[in-house]
Design an enzyme around this catalytic site. Sequence first.
Site, PDB file in Angstrom:
ATOM      1  N   ASP A  64       0.862  -1.170   0.000  1.00  0.00           N
ATOM      2  CA  ASP A  64       0.000   0.000   0.000  1.00  0.00           C
ATOM      3  C   ASP A  64       0.905   1.228   0.000  1.00  0.00           C
ATOM      4  OD1 ASP A  64      -2.798   1.063   0.323  1.00  0.00           O
ATOM      5  OD2 ASP A  64      -1.864   1.985   2.076  1.00  0.00           O
ATOM      6  N   ASN A  72      -1.072  12.977  -5.595  1.00  0.00           N
ATOM      7  CA  ASN A  72      -2.086  13.433  -6.544  1.00  0.00           C
ATOM      8  C   ASN A  72      -2.489  14.877  -6.279  1.00  0.00           C
ATOM      9  OD1 ASN A  72      -2.415  11.204  -8.207  1.00  0.00           O
ATOM     10  ND2 ASN A  72      -3.970  10.281  -6.919  1.00  0.00           N
ATOM     11  N   HIS A  77      -2.742  14.227 -11.066  1.00  0.00           N
ATOM     12  CA  HIS A  77      -3.021  12.809 -11.288  1.00  0.00           C
ATOM     13  C   HIS A  77      -2.039  12.152 -12.255  1.00  0.00           C
ATOM     14  CE1 HIS A  77      -6.592  12.489  -8.829  1.00  0.00           C
ATOM     15  NE2 HIS A  77      -6.894  13.704  -9.236  1.00  0.00           N
ATOM     16  N   ASP A  81      -0.203   8.729 -11.559  1.00  0.00           N
ATOM     17  CA  ASP A  81      -0.155   7.619 -12.509  1.00  0.00           C
ATOM     18  C   ASP A  81       1.275   7.141 -12.742  1.00  0.00           C
ATOM     19  OD1 ASP A  81      -2.891   7.807 -12.729  1.00  0.00           O
ATOM     20  OD2 ASP A  81      -2.882   8.661 -14.758  1.00  0.00           O
ATOM     21  N   ASP A 107      -4.173   2.512  -4.850  1.00  0.00           N
ATOM     22  CA  ASP A 107      -2.726   2.414  -4.622  1.00  0.00           C
ATOM     23  C   ASP A 107      -2.368   1.140  -3.884  1.00  0.00           C
ATOM     24  OD1 ASP A 107      -3.858   3.160  -2.210  1.00  0.00           O
ATOM     25  OD2 ASP A 107      -2.197   4.461  -1.642  1.00  0.00           O
TER      26      ASP A 107
END
Length: 182
Positions: A64, A72, A77, A81, A107
């Site tokens: 995680d 973000n 974003h 990514d 994530d």
Amino acid sequence: MDTQTIAAAGLPALGWALHGGLLWRRLATARRDPLTGLHTRAGWTTRAEHLMAKHPNALVVLVDLDDFKAINDTHGHAAGDTVLTETAARLTAWCGRQGIAARLGGDEFAAIVTDPARTAGLAELRAALDEPVTHRGHVLSVSASVGHYHRDQLPVPVLTDALSAADASMYAVKGHGRRNTR
């Protein structure tokens, strides 16, 4: 039979064959995350269950990303990514030929390796996942919490129990601060 009769009989068969091919491609695509190329939860679970049943030394790993929302929110974003795709590549490289990785969603990632002794080790995985990621000239700090569980530690070797135990392990790590593995 004349040519028209053959064509009339063959067209529906050709249509069904094309339709079946398209459905097969859609199913295969649905089992892969479009961003990272990793298996999705559904595609990975089927394979992982098979590997758990077949390999007594299997190791299930959950990853995680820590504070991913901040990446973000701060960098956009597209930067998030980039972090996700780099995490996927690092996890896949760590698994090597001994296992498979997946993006479970958001994530959160998972992996199963059949022979953990043939990987670089959990400390190396954590170090790789904690390496910064560069996005459009910006160096992004990344850290991940890693939980794991060995198949041979389970009373009944089923994937759901291994995932639950790895999840508990991962959250125990999060409770002790970032950049840890347990």
